[in-house]
Structure formats: C-alpha cells, structure tokens
Design a protein around this motif. Structure first.
Motif, PDB file in Angstrom:
ATOM      1  N   UNK A  56       2.424   3.386  -4.212  1.00  0.00           N
ATOM      2  CA  UNK A  56       2.780   2.305  -3.271  1.00  0.00           C
ATOM      3  C   UNK A  56       1.906   1.204  -3.315  1.00  0.00           C
ATOM      4  N   UNK A  57       0.507   1.410  -3.535  1.00  0.00           N
ATOM      5  CA  UNK A  57      -0.461   0.292  -3.691  1.00  0.00           C
ATOM      6  C   UNK A  57      -0.129  -0.294  -4.863  1.00  0.00           C
ATOM      7  N   UNK A  58       0.062   0.311  -6.102  1.00  0.00           N
ATOM      8  CA  UNK A  58       0.179  -0.296  -7.293  1.00  0.00           C
ATOM      9  C   UNK A  58       1.330  -1.232  -7.449  1.00  0.00           C
ATOM     10  N   UNK A  59       2.407  -0.939  -6.516  1.00  0.00           N
ATOM     11  CA  UNK A  59       3.523  -1.935  -6.566  1.00  0.00           C
ATOM     12  C   UNK A  59       3.077  -3.243  -5.971  1.00  0.00           C
ATOM     13  N   UNK A  60       2.137  -3.321  -5.279  1.00  0.00           N
ATOM     14  CA  UNK A  60       1.891  -4.581  -4.653  1.00  0.00           C
ATOM     15  C   UNK A  60       1.363  -5.663  -5.650  1.00  0.00           C
ATOM     16  N   UNK A  61       1.484  -6.926  -5.204  1.00  0.00           N
ATOM     17  CA  UNK A  61       0.922  -7.947  -6.139  1.00  0.00           C
ATOM     18  C   UNK A  61      -0.324  -8.494  -5.546  1.00  0.00           C
ATOM     19  N   UNK A  62      -1.480  -8.662  -6.178  1.00  0.00           N
ATOM     20  CA  UNK A  62      -2.744  -8.875  -6.012  1.00  0.00           C
ATOM     21  C   UNK A  62      -2.745 -10.564  -6.018  1.00  0.00           C
ATOM     22  N   UNK A  63      -1.620 -11.381  -6.364  1.00  0.00           N
ATOM     23  CA  UNK A  63      -1.835 -12.571  -6.490  1.00  0.00           C
ATOM     24  C   UNK A  63      -0.440 -13.344  -6.043  1.00  0.00           C
ATOM     25  N   UNK A  64      -0.099 -12.902  -4.776  1.00  0.00           N
ATOM     26  CA  UNK A  64       1.124 -13.196  -4.199  1.00  0.00           C
ATOM     27  C   UNK A  64       1.668 -14.703  -4.254  1.00  0.00           C
ATOM     28  N   UNK A  99       6.375  -3.161   4.386  1.00  0.00           N
ATOM     29  CA  UNK A  99       7.020  -1.965   3.554  1.00  0.00           C
ATOM     30  C   UNK A  99       7.634  -0.976   4.910  1.00  0.00           C
ATOM     31  N   UNK A 100       8.755  -0.555   4.536  1.00  0.00           N
ATOM     32  CA  UNK A 100       9.411   0.404   5.318  1.00  0.00           C
ATOM     33  C   UNK A 100       8.363   1.474   5.567  1.00  0.00           C
ATOM     34  N   UNK A 101       8.047   2.054   6.637  1.00  0.00           N
ATOM     35  CA  UNK A 101       7.267   3.178   6.917  1.00  0.00           C
ATOM     36  C   UNK A 101       7.605   4.233   6.503  1.00  0.00           C
ATOM     37  N   UNK A 102       6.701   5.065   5.612  1.00  0.00           N
ATOM     38  CA  UNK A 102       6.898   6.310   5.096  1.00  0.00           C
ATOM     39  C   UNK A 102       5.394   7.292   5.002  1.00  0.00           C
TER      40      UNK A 102
END
Length: 485
Positions: A250-258, A205-208
């Motif tokens: 930000x974490x909830x946007x991630x995919x736990x099963x890529x 991700x883009x750093x922020x």
C-alpha cells in the motif's frame, strides 16, 4: 642573502572569434538555428538563402576607396569577392548524401497547458473562505514547489505574510488553512516532508486492514520502514510476513512526488532533433549531417552596392567615411560568421565520422557489447582536434541510428581488462551489473562484495569499491534498500 629567480609561465589565450567558434560548435541543431536567426537580425550584411547568380563587381585585393592619402580610411582593403567565395567550402559539403534535409519533419501542435499552481488555485475556488483565509491559502499554494511540497516552516510563512502581504496572522491560523490546502488534488500536495506526504495519501485511501497498518507504520515506525528493518516491524506488530507485505505494498503504491504527477505540470516537451543520421545501406554505414546545420549564407548585395557607390564618389564626406567604416565592420562580421559556420560543419562531420569508424561494429549490429572502450583523446588524436572540441561535440549532439536516437557522449567509456587480459568497455560491465541486480532474489539482494564475486565469475575481476561506483552511476541503491518481503 636574497635569491632571485625567474619563473616563466606559458599561457594560451583564445581570441574572441575562437571563443565564439567554440560556442557555435557546442550548440545542438535547434539552438544553432536560433543563434543563426539572431545573427541574421543583428547583421544586415548577412543574408540567408541561395544567392542570386548575377555578375559580381570587379573588385580586386588592391582596390582603394579614396583618391589621396589624406582621405584614406584606416581600414583594411575590402574585397567583396572574398566574402562571396565558396573556395573554402569543405569537400564533403558537395557530397549530397552527407546532408539530410529533414523535409518530412513537422511540428506537432500542443494543447494549452494549465500550470500545476493554477490548477491548485482553481480548486481553491470550490472552498468557502473569507478574504483573509483566501490570501493565506493562495500564499500557501504559491509556496508549494514543483514536487508538491512546502519546504518552509509555518513560522516563516507567518512572517512572510506580514512582510509581503501586510497580513498579520498566527501559526494556528496558517496550520488550519494548510489543512485545507492539503485536501487539494493530487493527494499528498502541500506536505512538508515525505512522511506527511505519504500519510496524506494513505488517508485518502479506502480503509482496510492493510491501509491501517500502512498508516501506523508511517506514523510510528517511519525510520524502521525507510531502513527496511522488516523483521523489527513483524515483531513490533506481531504480524505475519504476508500481512506486512500487504501493508508495504500500500505504501509502495504512493507517489513521493505528487506535484510531478500532475499532467499540466510537465515541462515543455523537448523535441530532440538529431544532429546526425547513421544509416545502413547494403551493409555499409552512411553518415549524414542534419541539413539544418548547413544553411545557405551570403553577403548582402545591398552592402556591395553601397561600397561601389562610395568607391565611385569623387568627393567623400566624413559621414560617408563613417558609413563605409560601419559597412566594413558588418562585412567582416558576416564573413567571419560564414567561415565559422563552415568550420562548425566540418568539425561536427569529421568528429562523428571518426566515432562511426571507431565503433563500426556497434553501428552495424546494435549490440552494446560491441562498443569498444573509447575516450575523448582517442577521437581527438584521430581527427587532429583538441580534446575540449571533441567534448563539445559529444556532450551536446544526438545521432539517429537504426537502434534509436542516442546522445553521442554515451558511446564514450573507459576500459577495463577481463580475465583474458582483453580491454572491455565499462558500458558492457555496467550492463552486466544491471542484469545481475535485476535477476537477484529481492528478499536477499546482493551486497557489493557479492556483486563483485558474480562479475568475477563472468570473467570481470572488479574491486568492490568499483562496483559501488558503477552502481551509484546507474542510480541503483544499496542492497538493503533493494530488499523486498
């Protein structure tokens, strides 16, 4: 002193034909068609399509195929008319509105699909690797499961490379190549656990400020995050609720099963073919059995001619006797299969017809609150079938209704009493439970005892442990895991 006692045990054994019939009943339309084609290939005495309307040979039940007792074949007499007769066809087969031709059904073309692993291998070609590195990288890709994870330790992979590839490497080299594999898309692929998977995605991700906080939480406070101990995280990082909320988002946007997100990794599309159709015509329900469940089958006329030739032959050789024995076996199998198909049609129709009448209010209105409590025994008693037979129909068949295509077993439910002493379906209670959870304050989600209170206020006195059971059946997590900032 010895005591002798006799124990009688009553056991019921199904014949091979009954077992085959049960298997036929269980098959949904598409699988049934495949089974039908297999039988047509295996048994040349069985043919599909409309039978030619020629006069049948004048055989009767007492015809013998030999002229004397010494030459008689030890088989039952064969009556061809019996194989071709439609007398046993259920009455409902002649009602045209009970069968749907599905003439408008068309097969949809599907684009060629690149597999998940092939896509990863294609991406590897963009990296400059020597021969040994490429073998390790491809082996690592082959170790990735469909969800995108490598579930094995590096040491196991080192050992397998030695045994299966004849390549002797070490943990450090495999770790280095694994980091290359983890650069492949989708982000998170090649992780060994959820924590590593989320970190790999965050680092793409883009750093922020929010992303940096998310990385720190996953790296150093993963246990507190998974348990949703938000107050502890606020104190640990000395941040506001709003700052924590942004980091968690930000974490909830991630995919736990890529791996599951890869379009080419989708499982083959399973086109559900309804076994039944229910229509509403002038406020009346009409039930149709998919016409593909009622194929036109008959005995091959070639086999009939072969039997006739054998009958007309005065001198019968041993090879001819063997041939007629083979013909009889095929005729018996064909006749049984045709009868079994008729029994399957009748079983499917009468079972679904009973369900339709039992749940008539629902099928007329589509309101799930109108679904009556209904168990397998209710329908089995109505139609005079065994509970296991009704179960085979319900568990594998679909019905096309005005409210969508439904799996028949979804109409079955246990009953519970409301505060008025009326029997209500557990389906209705689960729907109400879902609505309560959907509208709860996610900052303070209801624990199970509070959910029980909410349902009691709505007229459904249910124990907390029953609430927990329904919640688990609905795949809804406990209150702590439903909490949001």
């Amino acid at each position: 002193m010895l005591k002798h006692s006799l124990q009688f045990k009553l056991s019921q054994k199904l014949s091979p034909q009954q077992i085959q019939l049960m298997k036929l009943i269980q098959l949904p339309t598409q699988a049934f068609e495949q089974r039908l084609q297999e039988e047509l290939v295996e048994n040349p005495a069985l043919e599909s399509g409309k039978e030619e309307t020629e006069e049948l040979d004048d055989y009767n039940d007492n015809d013998d195929y030999d002229n004397d007792d010494n030459e008689r074949i030890d088989t039952e007499d064969i009556n061809i008319d019996e194989y071709l007769s439609n007398d046993e066809t259920p009455d409902y087969k002649y009602q045209s509105n009970n069968y749907s031709d599905d003439d408008e059904e068309k097969s949809m073309p599907h684009a060629a699909i690149v597999s998940f692993h092939q896509d990863l291998l294609n991406q590897l070609n963009t990296f400059i690797l020597d021969d040994e590195e490429r073998v390790i990288a491809e082996f690592l890709v082959g170790s990735i499961d469909d969800m995108g994870y490598i579930r094995r330790s590096v040491q196991d992979i080192v050992d397998d490379l030695a045994f299966t590839q004849g390549l002797y490497s070490d943990n450090e080299t495999v770790e280095r190549i694994l980091q290359i594999v983890q650069e492949l898309e989708p982000a998170g692929v090649g992780a060994r656990d959820l924590q590593e998977c989320l970190l790999l995605q965050l680092k793409h991700k883009t750093p922020s400020e929010a992303v940096e906080l998310a990385v720190d939480i996953i790296e150093n406070q993963f246990d507190a995050f998974t348990k949703k101990h938000y107050e502890k995280l606020i104190q640990k990082y000395d941040i506001s609720k709003e700052q924590l909320r942004k980091g968690i988002e930000e974490i909830e946007k991630l995919n736990p099963k890529p791996g599951g997100a890869f379009d080419g990794n989708l499982k083959p599309i399973e086109h559900v073919i309804p076994d039944f159709t229910i229509r509403i015509i002038e406020d009346e329900l009409e039930l149709l059995l998919n016409g593909r469940n009622a194929p036109e089958l008959h005995i091959s006329k070639d086999y009939q001619e072969m039997l006739k030739s054998y009958k007309d032959t005065s001198e019968k050789s041993n090879s001819q006797k063997d041939a007629v024995q083979f013909i009889k076996q095929k005729l018996d199998a064909a006749k049984w299969f045709i009868d079994a198909i008729k029994q399957r049609q009748e079983t499917l129709f009468v079972t679904m017809n009973a369900i339709l009448h039992y749940q008539m209010e629902y099928f007329l209105e589509g309101d799930e609150a109108k679904l009556k409590p209904m168990i397998l025994k209710d329908i089995a008693d109505l139609v005079g079938l065994d509970i296991s037979t009704v179960s085979r129909v319900a568990n594998s068949k679909y019905v096309d209704t005005p409210y969508g295509t439904k799996l028949i077993k979804e109409f079955f439910s246990e009953s519970m009493k409301n505060d008025q002493g009326e029997d209500v379906s557990t389906i209705e209670i689960k729907n109400i439970l879902q609505k309560i959870i959907k509208t709860e304050d996610k900052r303070k989600p209801f624990p199970d005892d509070k959910l029980a209170e909410e349902l009691k206020e709505k007229g459904y006195p249910i124990a907390r442990r029953t609430i927990a059971k329904y919640r688990e059946q609905l795949d809804i997590p406990v209150a702590r895991l439903r909490k949001k900032i």
